[in-house]
Design an enzyme around this catalytic site. Structure first.
Site, short mmCIF file in Angstrom:
data_model
loop_
_atom_site.label_atom_id
_atom_site.label_comp_id
_atom_site.label_asym_id
_atom_site.label_seq_id
_atom_site.Cartn_x
_atom_site.Cartn_y
_atom_site.Cartn_z
N GLU A 64 0.82 -1.17 0.10
CA GLU A 64 -0.02 -0.14 -0.07
C GLU A 64 0.83 1.33 0.01
O GLU A 64 2.06 1.27 0.16
CB GLU A 64 -0.91 -0.03 1.21
CG GLU A 64 -1.85 -1.23 0.97
CD GLU A 64 -2.99 -1.32 1.93
OE1 GLU A 64 -3.09 -0.33 3.10
OE2 GLU A 64 -4.07 -2.03 1.72
N CYS A 73 -1.88 -4.65 -5.52
CA CYS A 73 -2.59 -5.81 -5.21
C CYS A 73 -1.46 -7.01 -5.04
O CYS A 73 -0.60 -6.99 -5.89
CB CYS A 73 -3.60 -6.22 -5.96
SG CYS A 73 -5.15 -5.47 -5.74
N GLU A 75 -1.52 -10.12 -6.02
CA GLU A 75 -1.34 -10.63 -7.35
C GLU A 75 -0.71 -10.23 -8.30
O GLU A 75 -0.06 -10.99 -9.40
CB GLU A 75 -2.98 -11.09 -7.72
CG GLU A 75 -3.83 -11.78 -6.93
CD GLU A 75 -4.60 -10.90 -5.69
OE1 GLU A 75 -4.14 -9.91 -5.50
OE2 GLU A 75 -5.82 -11.33 -5.69
N CYS A 112 -9.41 -9.29 -7.26
CA CYS A 112 -10.16 -8.21 -7.82
C CYS A 112 -10.08 -8.29 -9.28
O CYS A 112 -9.42 -9.08 -10.09
CB CYS A 112 -9.81 -7.08 -7.19
SG CYS A 112 -8.09 -6.47 -8.04
N1 THU Z 1 -6.08 -6.45 -2.47
C1 THU Z 1 -5.14 -7.47 -2.70
O1 THU Z 1 -4.11 -7.51 -2.67
N2 THU Z 1 -5.68 -8.50 -3.95
C2 THU Z 1 -7.17 -8.19 -4.38
O2 THU Z 1 -7.34 -8.92 -5.32
C3 THU Z 1 -8.10 -7.50 -3.58
C4 THU Z 1 -7.61 -6.38 -2.64
C5 THU Z 1 -5.69 -5.86 -1.51
C6 THU Z 1 -5.57 -4.12 -2.01
C7 THU Z 1 -5.34 -3.44 -0.89
O3 THU Z 1 -4.21 -3.22 -0.33
C8 THU Z 1 -6.34 -4.22 0.03
O4 THU Z 1 -6.21 -5.51 -0.42
C9 THU Z 1 -7.81 -3.74 0.51
O5 THU Z 1 -8.50 -3.37 -0.52
#
Ligand code: THU
Length: 160
Positions: A64, A73, A75, A112
């Protein structure tokens, strides 16, 4: 006018011990990756582990940023690591897990939309399905046989 139906299937496991030993190992690596996530803002830690056809396991977790949209993210961190370190090496499967420090994540957390789109590029290029496994911190595990089954009507290079 024509109506079409999409079919996608998933296998639901009650616990990690029901997975094959290869899948269990990969999910355990995703948990290790998750524990190193940098998610001070959402407090939602995600880990991803990719198994490549050459046997390498590539890990990623969400990273983040104080400027929120600049974060990434798990992935995509993992697939870009694989794409940059091992270009052209096929990805057999990806395991994903998420846990929060504020509540228990007890349902499977799927990738996502943006991550599905990103991963789809690699699955299309490798011409072999990429299995996708995902879970929360506890609870059931979902396994699908391909990434594109999670992304009907996806956008790809054929449109360009
Ligand atoms: N996040 C992921 O790492 N992968 C996903 O597929 C969904 C969301 C993370 C992004 C962010 O740092 C946190 O989860 C909250 O959305």
């Amino acid at each position: 006018m024509k109506k079409i139906d999409f079919t996608a299937s998933a296998t639901i496991y009650d616990e990690v011990s029901q997975l094959s030993s290869e899948d269990q190992n990969l999910m355990n690596k995703a948990v290790e990756a998750r524990q190193k996530a940098y998610a001070p803002y959402s407090k939602f830690n995600v880990g991803a582990a990719l198994l490549l056809e050459n046997g390498e396991i590539i890990l990623g977790n969400n990273q983040e940023n104080a400027a929120y949209p600049s974060g990434m993210c798990a992935e995509r961190v993992a697939i870009w690591k694989a794409g940059s370190e091992y270009p052209g090496v096929k990805v057999k499967k990806i395991a994903i897990t998420a846990a929060s420090t504020t509540s228990k994540v007890d349902k499977p957390v799927g990738p996502c939309g943006a991550c599905r789109q990103t991963l789809s590029e690699y699955e299309i290029n490798q011409k072999e399905p990429m299995e996708v496994l995902f879970m929360g911190e506890v609870g059931k595990i979902v396994k699908t046989e391909s990434l594109l089954s999670l992304l009907p009507f996806s956008f790809d290079s054929s449109y360009l």
